[in-house]
Design an enzyme around this catalytic site. Structure first.
Site, PDB file in Angstrom:
ATOM      1  N   CYS A  30       0.969  -1.093   0.163  1.00 22.00           N
ATOM      2  CA  CYS A  30      -0.150  -0.058  -0.094  1.00 22.00           C
ATOM      3  C   CYS A  30       0.937   1.262  -0.005  1.00 22.00           C
ATOM      4  CB  CYS A  30      -0.873  -0.113   1.028  1.00 22.00           C
ATOM      5  SG  CYS A  30      -0.213  -0.160   2.911  1.00 22.00           S
ATOM      6  N   ASN A  88      -4.817   2.866   3.537  1.00 23.95           N
ATOM      7  CA  ASN A  88      -3.810   1.754   2.938  1.00 23.95           C
ATOM      8  C   ASN A  88      -4.503   0.429   2.403  1.00 23.95           C
ATOM      9  OD1 ASN A  88      -4.926   1.183   5.667  1.00 23.95           O
ATOM     10  ND2 ASN A  88      -3.521  -0.345   6.149  1.00 23.95           N
TER      11      ASN A  88
END
Length: 294
Positions: A128, A268
């Site tokens: 992420c 994320n």
């Protein structure tokens, strides 16, 4: 061929990332989830069953024995399992999209090399943090010559699942390797902070770039242009701060989850899953184009 070609996909893993991925697949006109795979009965598999999806707790063996053919498989399990998953899935011909930080396959950031990566079958979405940082870093590296790049990722503990916590070393190493590859710098450092702060903060990535030939007047436009491209699939991606001199650039971006079941602080999860769906939709669109020209 239909106006909206549909890929039959499977999802390995039913943790935080896997369950959100299922909701994003459901919203795509190009994807149909034929199977959700876990290794044991879990809340995530139960949620998938509630969505009307076929599930199995028999692991990858159950997928291979299901008799189903999949165009694309998302691996949302963990880095330790990924190599074996790819070894067993490679003969099936499916495109394999890795959402774990295993550091194999073609490192891919949709707005940078997505089209090229889709010509292969083993795609790595890095992490992420990589998805948040590399679009900006790549844009800046095309403008100047970084001698050092530092990336600090800060996420809420509530949005870090068990696999993420177990794979933090792989996360750092894989993201660091991708920074090297996409910027050309020989010196890069990645750090990760998982914070228990209340209320949970949004996912934030701070980048520092040392470059002796940077043009401070061009930097902000380059960063904003890169961010606009990311917002095509991750609307909650925002540039918070940009500072530049002729030798040093700092950029901070923040990602808020938007338009789904995730809380805002789970940016994320949102950005890597959104990248995965964007690539899968690109694959379907490519098949439509190929079919039209055949």
């Amino acid at each position: 061929m239909s106006e909206h070609p549909v890929l039959n996909v499977a999802v390995l893993g039913a943790g935080l990332i896997g369950v959100d991925l299922l909701h994003k697949i459901h919203r795509s006109p190009h994807l149909d989830c034929g199977l959700v795979v876990g290794r044991s009965q879990s809340v995530g598999l139960a949620r998938a069953a509630e969505m009307g999806l076929a599930t199995t707790d028999g692991g990858l063996t159950a997928l291979l024995d299901s008799g189903k053919t999949f165009d694309l498989v998302f691996d949302a399990s963990n880095a330790d399992s990924h190599a074996e998953h790819w070894r067993l899935l490679e003969p099936t011909g499916a495109v394999f999209v890795d959402l774990t930080p295993h550091n194999s396959g073609t490192p891919t950031v949709p707005t940078v090399n997505g089209a090229q990566a889709l010509t292969g079958r083993h795609i790595s979405l890095i992490s992420c943090g990589g998805q948040a940082a590399i679009p900006v870093l790549h844009a800046l590296a095309r403008h100047c010559t970084p001698s050092y790049v530092e990336v600090v990722c800060t996420g809420a503990s509530r949005s870090a699942g068990r696999a993420t916590r177990l794979n933090l070393d792989e996360y750092i190493a894989t993201t660091q390797d991708a920074v090297h590859a996409f910027t050309g710098t020989l010196a890069a450092k990645v750090m990760v902070n998982v914070t228990p702060a209340v209320p949970p903060p949004p996912f934030r990535v701070h980048m520092t770039i040392l470059a002796p030939d940077a043009d401070p007047h061009a930097v902000r436009d380059l960063v904003e242009a890169a961010a606009a491209q990311v917002r095509r699939f991750a609307p909650g991606y925002a540039v918070i701060d940009v500072e530049a001199t002729r030798e040093r650039i700092t950029v901070t971006v923040e990602v808020c989850a938007s338009g789904g079941r995730l809380p805002a602080h789970a940016g994320n999860l949102d950005i890597i899953n959104a990248a995965a769906i964007f690539l899968a939709d690109m694959r379907a669109t490519t098949l439509l184009t190929e079919g039209a020209s055949a």
